[in-house]
Write a protein that holds these residues in place. Structure first.
Motif, PDB file in Angstrom:
ATOM      1  N   SER A  13      -7.022   7.279  -3.366  1.00 30.87           N
ATOM      2  CA  SER A  13      -6.785   8.154  -2.210  1.00 30.87           C
ATOM      3  C   SER A  13      -5.513   8.974  -2.397  1.00 30.87           C
ATOM      4  O   SER A  13      -5.474  10.155  -2.042  1.00 30.87           O
ATOM      5  CB  SER A  13      -6.681   7.325  -0.930  1.00 30.87           C
ATOM      6  OG  SER A  13      -7.917   6.743  -0.625  1.00 30.87           O
ATOM      7  N   ALA A  14      -4.478   8.353  -2.941  1.00 30.61           N
ATOM      8  CA  ALA A  14      -3.227   9.080  -3.196  1.00 30.61           C
ATOM      9  C   ALA A  14      -3.445  10.181  -4.231  1.00 30.61           C
ATOM     10  O   ALA A  14      -2.859  11.266  -4.125  1.00 30.61           O
ATOM     11  CB  ALA A  14      -2.134   8.119  -3.658  1.00 30.61           C
ATOM     12  N   CYS A  15      -4.295   9.922  -5.222  1.00 30.06           N
ATOM     13  CA  CYS A  15      -4.626  10.944  -6.223  1.00 30.06           C
ATOM     14  C   CYS A  15      -5.390  12.095  -5.576  1.00 30.06           C
ATOM     15  O   CYS A  15      -5.157  13.263  -5.908  1.00 30.06           O
ATOM     16  CB  CYS A  15      -5.432  10.346  -7.367  1.00 30.06           C
ATOM     17  SG  CYS A  15      -4.478   9.292  -8.464  1.00 30.06           S
ATOM     18  N   ASP A  59       0.834  -1.204   0.000  1.00 29.99           N
ATOM     19  CA  ASP A  59       0.000   0.000   0.000  1.00 29.99           C
ATOM     20  C   ASP A  59       0.870   1.255   0.000  1.00 29.99           C
ATOM     21  O   ASP A  59       0.607   2.205  -0.746  1.00 29.99           O
ATOM     22  CB  ASP A  59      -0.918   0.029   1.225  1.00 29.99           C
ATOM     23  CG  ASP A  59      -1.997  -1.025   1.206  1.00 29.99           C
ATOM     24  OD1 ASP A  59      -2.075  -1.788   0.216  1.00 29.99           O
ATOM     25  OD2 ASP A  59      -2.764  -1.100   2.178  1.00 29.99           O
ATOM     26  N   GLN A 119      -5.103  13.129  -2.498  1.00 24.31           N
ATOM     27  CA  GLN A 119      -4.148  13.881  -1.684  1.00 24.31           C
ATOM     28  C   GLN A 119      -3.166  14.693  -2.522  1.00 24.31           C
ATOM     29  O   GLN A 119      -2.823  15.802  -2.162  1.00 24.31           O
ATOM     30  CB  GLN A 119      -3.357  12.928  -0.780  1.00 24.31           C
ATOM     31  CG  GLN A 119      -4.187  12.285   0.297  1.00 24.31           C
ATOM     32  CD  GLN A 119      -4.727  13.298   1.295  1.00 24.31           C
ATOM     33  OE1 GLN A 119      -4.024  14.207   1.700  1.00 24.31           O
ATOM     34  NE2 GLN A 119      -5.986  13.156   1.664  1.00 24.31           N
ATOM     35  N   SER A 120      -2.710  14.113  -3.624  1.00 21.41           N
ATOM     36  CA  SER A 120      -1.642  14.760  -4.392  1.00 21.41           C
ATOM     37  C   SER A 120      -2.149  15.659  -5.514  1.00 21.41           C
ATOM     38  O   SER A 120      -1.359  16.340  -6.158  1.00 21.41           O
ATOM     39  CB  SER A 120      -0.704  13.701  -4.980  1.00 21.41           C
ATOM     40  OG  SER A 120      -1.392  12.868  -5.885  1.00 21.41           O
ATOM     41  N   THR A 170       2.333   6.685  -6.725  1.00 23.58           N
ATOM     42  CA  THR A 170       1.252   7.477  -7.329  1.00 23.58           C
ATOM     43  C   THR A 170       1.516   8.959  -7.108  1.00 23.58           C
ATOM     44  O   THR A 170       1.396   9.767  -8.031  1.00 23.58           O
ATOM     45  CB  THR A 170      -0.111   7.083  -6.728  1.00 23.58           C
ATOM     46  OG1 THR A 170      -0.359   5.707  -7.003  1.00 23.58           O
ATOM     47  CG2 THR A 170      -1.232   7.934  -7.296  1.00 23.58           C
ATOM     48  N   GLU A 171       1.877   9.320  -5.893  1.00 25.23           N
ATOM     49  CA  GLU A 171       2.149  10.721  -5.586  1.00 25.23           C
ATOM     50  C   GLU A 171       3.331  11.257  -6.401  1.00 25.23           C
ATOM     51  O   GLU A 171       3.381  12.435  -6.711  1.00 25.23           O
ATOM     52  CB  GLU A 171       2.423  10.885  -4.093  1.00 25.23           C
ATOM     53  CG  GLU A 171       1.180  10.666  -3.247  1.00 25.23           C
ATOM     54  CD  GLU A 171       1.459  10.583  -1.752  1.00 25.23           C
ATOM     55  OE1 GLU A 171       2.642  10.640  -1.346  1.00 25.23           O
ATOM     56  OE2 GLU A 171       0.490  10.446  -0.991  1.00 25.23           O
ATOM     57  N   ILE A 212      -4.666   3.890  -4.520  1.00 26.27           N
ATOM     58  CA  ILE A 212      -4.218   4.798  -5.575  1.00 26.27           C
ATOM     59  C   ILE A 212      -5.181   5.979  -5.718  1.00 26.27           C
ATOM     60  O   ILE A 212      -4.751   7.125  -5.867  1.00 26.27           O
ATOM     61  CB  ILE A 212      -4.036   4.030  -6.904  1.00 26.27           C
ATOM     62  CG1 ILE A 212      -2.830   3.094  -6.775  1.00 26.27           C
ATOM     63  CG2 ILE A 212      -3.884   4.971  -8.085  1.00 26.27           C
ATOM     64  CD1 ILE A 212      -2.695   2.098  -7.896  1.00 26.27           C
ATOM     65  N   GLN A 227       1.022   4.065  -2.886  1.00 28.96           N
ATOM     66  CA  GLN A 227       0.684   5.437  -2.516  1.00 28.96           C
ATOM     67  C   GLN A 227       1.790   6.408  -2.925  1.00 28.96           C
ATOM     68  O   GLN A 227       1.532   7.407  -3.601  1.00 28.96           O
ATOM     69  CB  GLN A 227       0.445   5.524  -1.009  1.00 28.96           C
ATOM     70  CG  GLN A 227       0.185   6.920  -0.518  1.00 28.96           C
ATOM     71  CD  GLN A 227       0.215   7.035   0.996  1.00 28.96           C
ATOM     72  OE1 GLN A 227       0.695   6.155   1.695  1.00 28.96           O
ATOM     73  NE2 GLN A 227      -0.303   8.132   1.502  1.00 28.96           N
ATOM     74  N   LYS A 228       3.000   6.116  -2.524  1.00 28.72           N
ATOM     75  CA  LYS A 228       4.109   7.042  -2.797  1.00 28.72           C
ATOM     76  C   LYS A 228       4.435   7.106  -4.290  1.00 28.72           C
ATOM     77  O   LYS A 228       4.724   8.184  -4.819  1.00 28.72           O
ATOM     78  CB  LYS A 228       5.350   6.664  -1.993  1.00 28.72           C
ATOM     79  CG  LYS A 228       5.136   6.774  -0.495  1.00 28.72           C
ATOM     80  CD  LYS A 228       4.640   8.143  -0.107  1.00 28.72           C
ATOM     81  CE  LYS A 228       4.314   8.241   1.367  1.00 28.72           C
ATOM     82  NZ  LYS A 228       3.641   9.499   1.724  1.00 28.72           N
TER      83      LYS A 228
END
Length: 185
Positions: free
Chosen positions: A137-139, A93, A141-142, A100-101, A135, A97-98
């Motif tokens: 959620s990462a989108c 995860d 956030q970023s 994707t960011e 992914i 996440q990282k």
């Protein structure tokens, strides 16, 4: 001021009024405590953000009106496809996440001889769905406009046959060369 973004899996357009999905509604109203008249951004992965306003809060959830669309141009010009050996626990995860960011455009989980996580049938589908949620959620956030896909896992020995690129890099901790030593053509 911080931009509040929420993903919804639905077509979006300026002027549209809609009842927000339960998860988005709960997060915006109960967690972030938005009120009627507050604005936020919606996105669905089509390359735009949509400025929206809460127009009603009821027992069935929040209703929003999309005020305008904002075309985003913040994707990396590098089209990186990450082939990642499946890590156990929360490590996978965190990797998704990282990455994707950082702008990775697509993911393919790789199963090797030393992969401890075994995915088969229904478990594979659940994991892919979970990873896609990480992914998304990462989108959120970023601020990314597109959601990178997660492909079906593949065996390491099948990897070479499926690469569709002229350049590929295999990262090995004990390698003699570093990426900075390679010349880009």
């Amino acid at each position: 001021m911080r931009t509040i973004r929420s993903f919804i899996d639905a077509p979006l357009a300026a002027g549209l009024e809609m009842l927000l999905p339960e998860t988005a509604s709960n997060h915006l109203v109960r967690v972030l405590r938005l009120q009627t008249g507050d604005t936020f951004h919606l996105f669905n992965g089509d390359g735009s953000d949509y400025l929206a306003e809460i127009i009603d809060i009821g027992k069935k959830g929040a209703k929003a009106r999309i005020l305008s669309d904002i075309e985003l141009h913040n994707e990396s010009p590098l089209r990186i496809h990450l082939y990642q050996s499946i890590a156990r626990g929360d490590k996978m995860d965190l990797i998704l996440q990282k990455a994707t960011e950082l702008g990775v455009a697509a993911f393919t989980p790789v199963v090797s001889d030393r992969t401890e996580v075994k995915l088969d049938g229904e478990r594979s589908d659940k994991k892919l769905s979970h990873w896609q949620g990480v992914i998304r959620s990462a989108c959120e956030q970023s601020g990314r406009a597109f959601i990178p896909p997660v492909n079906m896992p593949m065996a390491l020995n099948q990897l070479g046959m499926n690469l569709k690129t002229a350049q590929a890099y295999y990262l090995e901790p004990t390698a003699k060369l570093c990426i900075k030593d390679l010349t880009v053509r």
